[in-house]
Design an enzyme around this catalytic site. Structure first.
Site, PDB file in Angstrom:
ATOM      1  N   THR A 395       0.828  -1.207   0.000  1.00 32.56           N
ATOM      2  CA  THR A 395       0.000   0.000   0.000  1.00 32.56           C
ATOM      3  C   THR A 395       0.866   1.263   0.000  1.00 32.56           C
ATOM      4  O   THR A 395       2.026   1.232   0.403  1.00 32.56           O
ATOM      5  CB  THR A 395      -0.943   0.017   1.235  1.00 32.56           C
ATOM      6  OG1 THR A 395      -1.637  -1.205   1.293  1.00 32.56           O
ATOM      7  CG2 THR A 395      -1.927   1.147   1.217  1.00 32.56           C
ATOM      8  N   SER A 456      -8.470  -1.640   5.827  1.00 38.14           N
ATOM      9  CA  SER A 456      -8.033  -0.856   6.995  1.00 38.14           C
ATOM     10  C   SER A 456      -7.591   0.546   6.588  1.00 38.14           C
ATOM     11  O   SER A 456      -7.128   1.321   7.435  1.00 38.14           O
ATOM     12  CB  SER A 456      -6.843  -1.552   7.667  1.00 38.14           C
ATOM     13  OG  SER A 456      -7.207  -2.823   8.087  1.00 38.14           O
TER      14      SER A 456
HETATM   15  N1  GLU Z   1      -5.216  -4.565   1.751  1.00 40.29           N
HETATM   16  C1  GLU Z   1      -5.016  -3.784   2.926  1.00 40.29           C
HETATM   17  C2  GLU Z   1      -6.236  -2.993   3.256  1.00 40.29           C
HETATM   18  O1  GLU Z   1      -6.909  -2.533   2.395  1.00 40.29           O
HETATM   19  C3  GLU Z   1      -3.933  -2.813   2.755  1.00 40.29           C
HETATM   20  C4  GLU Z   1      -2.746  -3.463   2.176  1.00 40.29           C
HETATM   21  C5  GLU Z   1      -1.715  -3.664   3.145  1.00 40.29           C
HETATM   22  O2  GLU Z   1      -0.955  -2.708   3.375  1.00 40.29           O
HETATM   23  O3  GLU Z   1      -1.682  -4.769   3.678  1.00 40.29           O
HETATM   24  O4  GLU Z   1      -6.516  -2.804   4.387  1.00 40.29           O
END
Ligand code: GLU
Length: 584
Positions: A395, A456
């Site tokens: 992310t 998150s």
């Molecule tokens: N997929 C995670 C979320 O949307 C964020 C990705 C990550 O940094 O793990 O919360």
């Protein structure tokens, strides 16, 4: 530890920001990577990629607004930080216009029509966050196009141009990308198109190597010519779906997406969640992310404690914040999911009355565990908590303020580093593994066709008077939520400047009294007190890897001075336009 002497410009910015906040300068220990950020009156951008920040700054310098700059920066990040985001992924945005209107944009990935509640129950590549089965319909391209349509001044073609150029001409691989390639080399090697793009003779690129991505440049140019339909039902969707169905006897890895799934995708504009915190307005993203609810519930609970009197870095303050986190986390786990599929008591969870009730459960001498709240109607019964598959992830976040005070906080993701590690041959962009953010059958967050997995991600804008004094967001899986939450507390309760807040110590307890903590910022007495209170400390040293945060803020009042600061836990890519230049 003594703070380094700040430069004059930053001193002005720090004073401008600090003087309207209550309290004295923070007392917590500053880290060795502390830095001062950048300031200007004609816009700032904070990212974790210098190449992408240059794109955002150029848009601002030409007179573009915050949406223009954020969108062009997001596209550039998909090229220059491909392990974290791209048009094969999704995310969330909070936007505040110069005249104070706030909107949230959900461009989260969606599940294919063929998904079932138990699709991820059995063994398979998906258990390592890899492969075609984990891929949701990407939302980033549709989301960014919608943001431009609604609030931007740039065309999609122009917003994509810098990204296409970086993909075509290449850029020098930063240490962070080289490290990510090494960490996922085994999974990247499973898919020939991905290996051809991100490994060099089977090995990670070294820092400083030139990375050219011709297939990605070609896809971005195709979208410039044909618009987003190239992906949402057109040539790129067809290439991806062909690859989903290709026989792979060695891994038995097949995906579920169809061209129809792509054609059905829609980004959604939603009403931002709102609370007040000690007289400021706090805006955050609603479900399908859990970030906004969890942060706002925590802040509402914490408003009843005198954190300032407890002091930054004190055992009491860490305890109050961690107990509030565990309560909010229990509600998140039980209730939060895509609102199109699951009724959830969001209005109650973010209310001051509910916070007051839950605050009464906290005993600052004893670390406790908490049950989710039970509500009289609607989503009445607390469900079994849905767990996250991972804590680390990938992310990346962008915070922008423009010359008129427009502000964007946008977080984009492909889930893990390198997402599913799948690139469909010829397309040049990584596909997300976002479907691994679903929880097990029977939870609010179980997989259902068309549903968005719970996130998150937590883009946040705090407004004081008329100024977006804090524009925040973070990367780092489920640790994301505490990034902006601590930034709000550190600036408002502890009087930190933005550079101090981005540097400040992080801690995170997701419900079990395992407190992950940047321990060397704290005195041994504080750490002992926390252990005595009942926490098991998971020590991450001076700077843990996550959450990685990007902050921007506009000083209230007439100065018009904005500051941007990037997290030293990652690559620093913050740039400012010092003064308004006439548009070229
Ligand atoms: N997929 C995670 C979320 O949307 C964020 C990705 C990550 O940094 O793990 O919360």
């Amino acid at each position: 530890m003594l703070r380094r002497a700040p430069s004059r410009l930053v001193l002005v910015a720090a004073l401008a920001v600090a003087c309207f906040l209550p309290g004295s300068v923070a007392s917590a220990v500053q880290g060795t990577r502390y830095h001062e950020g950048v300031s200007g009156t004609a816009g700032v951008v904070a990212t974790e990629s210098p190449a992408a920040a240059r794109v955002g700054r150029a848009v601002l310098a030409r007179g573009g607004n915050a949406i223009d700059a954020a969108v062009a920066t997001v596209f550039a990040l998909g090229v220059a930080r491909p392990q974290s985001c791209g048009i094969g992924g999704g995310g969330f945005m909070v936007y505040r216009s110069p005249d104070g209107k706030v909107r949230a944009l959900d461009f989260r990935e969606t599940a294919p029509a063929a998904i079932k509640a138990d699709t991820f129950a059995g063994p398979g590549l998906h258990k390592t966050f890899t492969g075609h089965l984990t891929v949701g319909v990407p939302g980033t391209l549709a989301g960014m196009a919608s943001a431009l349509d609604r609030f931007g001044t740039l065309s999609l073609r122009d917003a994509l141009a810098p990204a296409a150029k970086i993909a075509n001409d290449g850029f020098r691989v930063p240490t962070s990308l080289s490290g990510a390639m090494a960490r996922r080399a085994k999974d990247i090697a499973l898919f020939p198109a991905t290996a051809a793009q991100y490994l060099k003779n089977g090995a990670p690129y070294a820092p400083g190597d030139l990375l050219v991505q011709p297939d990605l440049a070609k896809s971005l140019r195709l979208i410039q010519d044909k618009g987003i339909s190239a992906l949402y039902g057109g040539e790129l969707a067809r290439a991806i779906v062909r690859d989903m169905r290709a026989p792979r006897p060695e891994t038995k890895d097949a995906g579920l997406l169809t061209v129809k799934d792509f054609a059905a995708y829609k980004p959604l504009w939603r009403t931002a969640l709102h609370t007040t915190y000690r007289g400021r307005d706090v805006y955050a993203a609603p479900p399908a992310t859990s970030g906004g609810q969890t942060m706002i519930e925590m802040l509402n609970i914490l408003e009843g404690f005198d954190l300032k009197a407890m002091g930054a870095g004190s055992a009491q303050a860490v305890t109050a914040i961690s107990e509030a986190q565990k309560i909010a986390w229990a509600d998140r786990g039980a209730y939060l999911a895509d609102p199109a599929f699951v009724a959830q008591p969001i209005a109650q969870l973010v209310s001051k009355d509910y916070a007051a009730q839950r605050r009464a459960e906290i005993d600052l001498t004893r670390a406790k565990t908490y049950a989710p709240g039970v509500f009289p109607s609607g989503a009445a019964v607390a469900r079994r908590a849905g767990e996250d598959f991972n804590e680390h992830g990938s992310t990346t976040h962008v915070s922008v303020i423009d010359a008129k005070g427009g502000a964007v906080a946008v977080t984009c993701t492909i889930e893990q580093e390198f997402g599913s590690t799948v690139i469909a041959p010829g397309t040049g962009f990584l596909l997300n593994n976002e479907l691994t953010d679903f929880s097990g059958p029977g939870t609010a967050n179980q997989p259902v066709p068309g549903k968005r997995p719970r996130s998150s991600i937590n883009p946040t804008i705090v407004v004081q008077g008329k100024a977006p004094v804090l524009v925040a967001g973070a990367a780092g899986g489920s640790t994301i939520i505490m990034g902006p939450t601590l930034a709000v507390i550190d600036t408002i309760d502890f009087g930190m400047t933005l550079p101090q807040a981005v540097d400040a110590e992080r801690f995170d307890d997701q419900g079990t009294n395992k407190l992950t903590i940047e321990d060397t910022r704290f005195s041994p007495d504080v750490l002992n007190a926390l252990t005595t209170t009942g926490y098991t400390l998971s020590k991450s040293g001076e700077y843990g890897p996550v959450p990685r945060m990007q902050l921007a803020g506009l000083a209230p009042g007439p100065s018009g001075l904005a500051t941007a600061v990037s997290d030293s836990r990652s690559d620093r890519g913050s740039l400012a336009v010092p003064t308004s230049a006439p548009p070229k």
